[in-house]
Design a protein around this motif. Structure first.
Motif, mmCIF file in Angstrom:
data_model
loop_
_atom_site.group_PDB
_atom_site.id
_atom_site.type_symbol
_atom_site.label_atom_id
_atom_site.label_comp_id
_atom_site.label_asym_id
_atom_site.label_seq_id
_atom_site.Cartn_x
_atom_site.Cartn_y
_atom_site.Cartn_z
ATOM 1 N N ASP A 218 0.832 -1.203 0.000
ATOM 2 C CA ASP A 218 0.000 0.000 0.000
ATOM 3 C C ASP A 218 0.867 1.253 0.000
ATOM 4 O OD1 ASP A 218 -2.328 -1.402 -0.085
ATOM 5 O OD2 ASP A 218 -3.102 -0.712 1.842
ATOM 6 N N TYR A 219 1.968 1.201 0.738
ATOM 7 C CA TYR A 219 2.888 2.336 0.767
ATOM 8 C C TYR A 219 3.469 2.592 -0.623
ATOM 9 C CZ TYR A 219 7.104 5.036 1.820
ATOM 10 O OH TYR A 219 8.087 5.992 1.823
ATOM 11 N N LEU A 220 3.886 1.529 -1.292
ATOM 12 C CA LEU A 220 4.400 1.688 -2.655
ATOM 13 C C LEU A 220 3.312 2.161 -3.602
ATOM 14 C CD1 LEU A 220 6.709 -1.454 -3.046
ATOM 15 C CD2 LEU A 220 7.341 0.872 -2.374
ATOM 16 N N GLY A 221 2.089 1.708 -3.389
ATOM 17 C CA GLY A 221 0.985 2.164 -4.212
ATOM 18 C C GLY A 221 0.745 3.654 -4.068
ATOM 19 N N ALA A 222 0.925 4.158 -2.844
ATOM 20 C CA ALA A 222 0.769 5.593 -2.619
ATOM 21 C C ALA A 222 1.851 6.378 -3.347
ATOM 22 C CB ALA A 222 0.804 5.893 -1.124
ATOM 23 N N LEU A 223 3.080 5.836 -3.367
ATOM 24 C CA LEU A 223 4.156 6.498 -4.122
ATOM 25 C C LEU A 223 3.830 6.538 -5.611
ATOM 26 C CD1 LEU A 223 7.496 5.165 -2.545
ATOM 27 C CD2 LEU A 223 6.412 7.403 -2.232
ATOM 28 N N ALA A 224 3.315 5.425 -6.114
ATOM 29 C CA ALA A 224 2.966 5.376 -7.529
ATOM 30 C C ALA A 224 1.838 6.362 -7.842
ATOM 31 C CB ALA A 224 2.560 3.962 -7.910
ATOM 32 N N ALA A 225 0.892 6.476 -6.898
ATOM 33 C CA ALA A 225 -0.219 7.399 -7.098
ATOM 34 C C ALA A 225 0.266 8.849 -7.129
ATOM 35 C CB ALA A 225 -1.254 7.216 -6.006
#
Length: 231
Positions: A218-225
């Motif tokens: 989820d943390y990496l997903g936030a970076l991608a977002a």
């Protein structure tokens, strides 16, 4: 030396994880024949073919639980791995933890043994997402993470602790996230000898959709977002 690996439906990534751990165990036995290592894989509520994957690795002890909780899975793995360790012997045993979506280097265990022999009770290592994470997001990740000695990061995917310190701190709590942070905070508060090391480094999955809300994916997903918002 006890290696604890929790897994929840990781049949796709588990083969590379176990292969890398086996290489680390082989290197440990080659470099330090006086130190034995046992690998315990905790399959938590798995409905995929993770057990079949694990069965190909004869030296991996497999246990199954139905907790859907990484903290509980890690704690159960420690309990199983150290069931025969008497209390006076806990200071002579070391727990090394990683995850089923990680790849550890061949010297992963050797380096932890060296640090333990130097008197440390806790080692927090570094992690780096693999190439599944897109280059722009990976660059943002590197800008936020310090891969150096003394770094501030805590990852259950790369953690080593002396069994006596683990027990004194109450072990892993049954938490779905941040069970690693809680353990490290309690060990540090106890006055144990702790070190954040850049020499103990693993690669973890760069996926941006995980199985645990609030977890690393989820943390990496936030970076991608962030990239999609600024692009």
């Amino acid at each position: 030396m006890h290696v604890i690996v929790p897994a929840n439906d990781e049949e796709a990534l588990l083969p590379r994880a176990l292969a890398s751990i086996e290489s680390a165990v082989a290197e440990l036995h080659r470099s330090r024949p006086d130190v034995q290592a046992r690998v315990v894989l905790v399959l938590d509520a798995c409905v995929d073919r993770s057990r079949e994957v694990a069965a190909r690795h004869r030296d991996v002890s497999v246990v199954e639980v139905d907790r859907r909780c990484v903290g509980a899975a890690r704690a159960h793995g420690v309990t199983v791995a150290t069931a025969d360790v008497a209390e006076p012997e806990t200071s002579r045993h070391w727990l090394a933890g990683t995850d089923a979506d990680c790849v550890v280097p061949a010297d992963w265990l050797v380096r932890q043994v060296m640090l333990a022999d130097a008197g440390l009770d806790l080692v927090t290592g570094t992690v780096q997402p693999d190439d599944e994470l897109d280059p722009d997001s990976l660059a943002r990740w590197h800008a936020l993470h310090q891969l150096r000695d003394g770094h501030p990061h805590v990852h259950g995917a790369n953690l080593g602790v002396r069994l006596s310190a683990y027990v004194a701190a109450g072990g892993f709590e049954p938490l779905a996230v941040h069970e690693d942070v809680g353990l490290v905070e309690r060990v540090r508060a106890s006055g144990a000898a702790c070190h954040a090391s850049s020499s103990v480094h693993v690669r973890t999955s760069g996926r941006t959709q995980g199985r645990t809300p609030g977890g690393f994916a989820d943390y990496l997903g936030a970076l991608a977002a962030q990239g999609s918002l600024t692009g």
